[in-house]
Design an enzyme around this catalytic site. Sequence first.
Site, PDB file in Angstrom:
ATOM      1  N   HIS A  99     -52.173  33.971  -8.723  1.00  0.00           N
ATOM      2  CA  HIS A  99     -51.517  34.240  -7.445  1.00  0.00           C
ATOM      3  C   HIS A  99     -51.458  35.728  -7.124  1.00  0.00           C
ATOM      4  O   HIS A  99     -51.308  36.098  -5.961  1.00  0.00           O
ATOM      5  CB  HIS A  99     -50.124  33.611  -7.427  1.00  0.00           C
ATOM      6  CG  HIS A  99     -50.157  32.145  -7.145  1.00  0.00           C
ATOM      7  ND1 HIS A  99     -49.468  31.568  -6.108  1.00  0.00           N
ATOM      8  CD2 HIS A  99     -50.827  31.139  -7.748  1.00  0.00           C
ATOM      9  CE1 HIS A  99     -49.701  30.260  -6.087  1.00  0.00           C
ATOM     10  NE2 HIS A  99     -50.520  29.981  -7.081  1.00  0.00           N
ATOM     11  N   HIS A 267     -56.589  24.153 -12.628  1.00  0.00           N
ATOM     12  CA  HIS A 267     -55.751  22.965 -12.800  1.00  0.00           C
ATOM     13  C   HIS A 267     -55.993  22.256 -14.127  1.00  0.00           C
ATOM     14  O   HIS A 267     -55.466  21.176 -14.353  1.00  0.00           O
ATOM     15  CB  HIS A 267     -55.975  22.005 -11.628  1.00  0.00           C
ATOM     16  CG  HIS A 267     -55.451  22.529 -10.331  1.00  0.00           C
ATOM     17  ND1 HIS A 267     -55.729  21.937  -9.117  1.00  0.00           N
ATOM     18  CD2 HIS A 267     -54.666  23.599 -10.049  1.00  0.00           C
ATOM     19  CE1 HIS A 267     -55.132  22.627  -8.152  1.00  0.00           C
ATOM     20  NE2 HIS A 267     -54.484  23.643  -8.695  1.00  0.00           N
TER      21      HIS A 267
END
Length: 727
Positions: A99, A267
């Site tokens: 992020h 993920h």
Amino acid sequence: MDGNQVNSTGKCPVMHGSHTSTAASNTDWWPSALNFDILHQHDRKTNPLGPDFNYREALKSLDVEALKADLRALMTDSQEWWPADWGSYVGMFARVTWHAAGSYRLGDGRGGAGTGNQRFAPLNSWPDNNNTDKGRRLLWPIKKKYGNKISWADLIVLAGTIAYEQAGLKTFGFAFGREDIWHPEKDIYWGAEKEFLAGSEHRYADVSKPDTMENPLAAVQMGLIYVNPEGVNGQPDPMATAAQIRETFARMAMNDEETVALTAGGHTIGKSHGNGRAEDMGAEPEGAGLDEQGLGWNAKGRRGIGRDQMVSGIEGAWTSNPTKWDMGYFDMLFGHEWELRKSPAGAWQWEPVSIAPEDMPADVEVPSIKTTPIMTDADMAMKVDPVYRAICEKFMADPASFDDAFARAWFKLTHRDMGPKARYVGPDVPSEDLIWQDPVPAGRTDYDVDGLKARISATDLTVAEMVATAWDSARTFRGSDLRGGANGARIRLAPQKDWAGNEPERLARVLSVLQPIAIEAGVPLADVIVLAGNVGIEKAAQAAGHSVTVPFAPGRGDATEEQTDAESFDALEPVHDGFRNWLKADFAVNAEELLLDRAQLLGLTAAEMTVLLGGLRVIGANHGGSKLGVLTDREGALTADFFVNLTDMANRWTKAEGDAEIYEIRDRKTDAVKWQASRVDVTFGSNSILRSYAEVYAQDDNADKFVRDFVAAWVKVMNADRFDIAA
């Protein structure tokens, strides 16, 4: 204080609570006024380490192996105040790093992890960055221990890289060298929305056509890193989401294979958190109370940790073993049929129609409890989009290719905004040259600079031609991601040689003169182009009665076509340049605002911007030979005439008939038109800040200062991309 001077109402004369004050700022009073914050940020006065601190020198004493050992130990050192999922922080730190780096966008090179900007607003309080504050606070003991030897920017990126190594991935490498900023970056335009997660329609001309997203934005909504995990505007539709993903990741400088690798690899470890209600979350860090001490999103009336966390609203892990690097993401995605359901927080997520207990991930706190895995709309896009699916199938057939693709994409994601490899520091820097690093061969320094200048000076090239060509070669530099600049002489290659802003015909003529000189001397053309610009400035200064030698640093190299990612260089094309009085097209913002943007990307102060523009005008370096703003009768001479005539009260300004963007300078007595100028030019007389600079250079006693300052600012631009020499 004299008691008689105390305000009778008991008010203190000092303004308090400026963050909530109703007192109007200058921009509140005059909304259309030019805002110079973009050029005034990151002043050295904000840096607590002082002007003598050199981070690259400090790095030399860093015990890298000890630092990495401490990070590896942290990955399983679960803290009671913020317990680790499954006893491991690998998912958390991968997300913190992702992020931080994922805010990068190719359009203007801004965002990314290269400055440690995740510590400050607005990024520290974006909804998509929920609980990254906890990750940074978990890193604080390590930052405290190593102090100035490791920047927050480097530590944040290294933490995620170590997390993947801890999970079992062989990473591609890591480079130190990111220097911290010390307050929010006010120059980055994140969108015009006034609220987080406002609908995509605010930044798309047509939401169904992702390529209509406003430039230079990349994320689909305010406060997100890339796409909405629930679907377009929160409405699940994997094919529509796939289209947004493709555009968004392209604007992050990623191709389809890199996009699939990052999505799947991102993920493979960790989970999404949505086991609660959004209304139970406290304020974000910037809006939280003093007692929160810089943390945010803390739950009200519930634990808010472990299995009881709220982040995205989606709840669940993607794989059976969320702390291990494996092929579990693909096994889960392609091994089951999926259907839409709602998370405990009410968010849309995809869950298996049926799944055996042994394939389910364990609860983060109680291993004996099995939980339902999930996929986001972005994950389902990997399965339904034919191109993404084919890449997934390739990875499934060859797991080693997936490992390598993700490791390389992760390295690119986390290093894309660091600039060329010359800036990389540390023992783990990969030896391989990557095309997105814009490699440039080493140049020469062992040649007769004065002899080369004499040969250039003897050509029939004009001062304006030499200066404009050198400027065009150097002005592509972006301090945001440290790309572009004169090094490499890519102005002679596609796509730059054909850019309208570079005047292809004039450019070709100048290069046809300079190239033979470079070849005969055995000197890279990159150096010759800059040196020709210097020759032009010295001639212009001489014409104005000043004898100057423009400092020159040899050593540039010439990049080849094979070393140039032409497609990614499209983003560097200038579509405006106030320094050369040129606009390719109409823009939603004024030309003077575009000038500030380019000046900031070039690393210029407002004063440097001013002196450069005034000097380039009188030299005659305008695009296409335009006479707009050439406020002198001695064109080609490096005089302060632009500022003298701009501020001369014997003149008056009027708008030209038939063109609202053109202004005329007229003699007050005769009303005769003396010159014409653009709105950029007249701004230096109308804006109070810029006029104050213009008046300095218009003074009778500052003619020498003008030339000295122009030369210094010119050299700064020419050397902006010279990371091999001291600043």
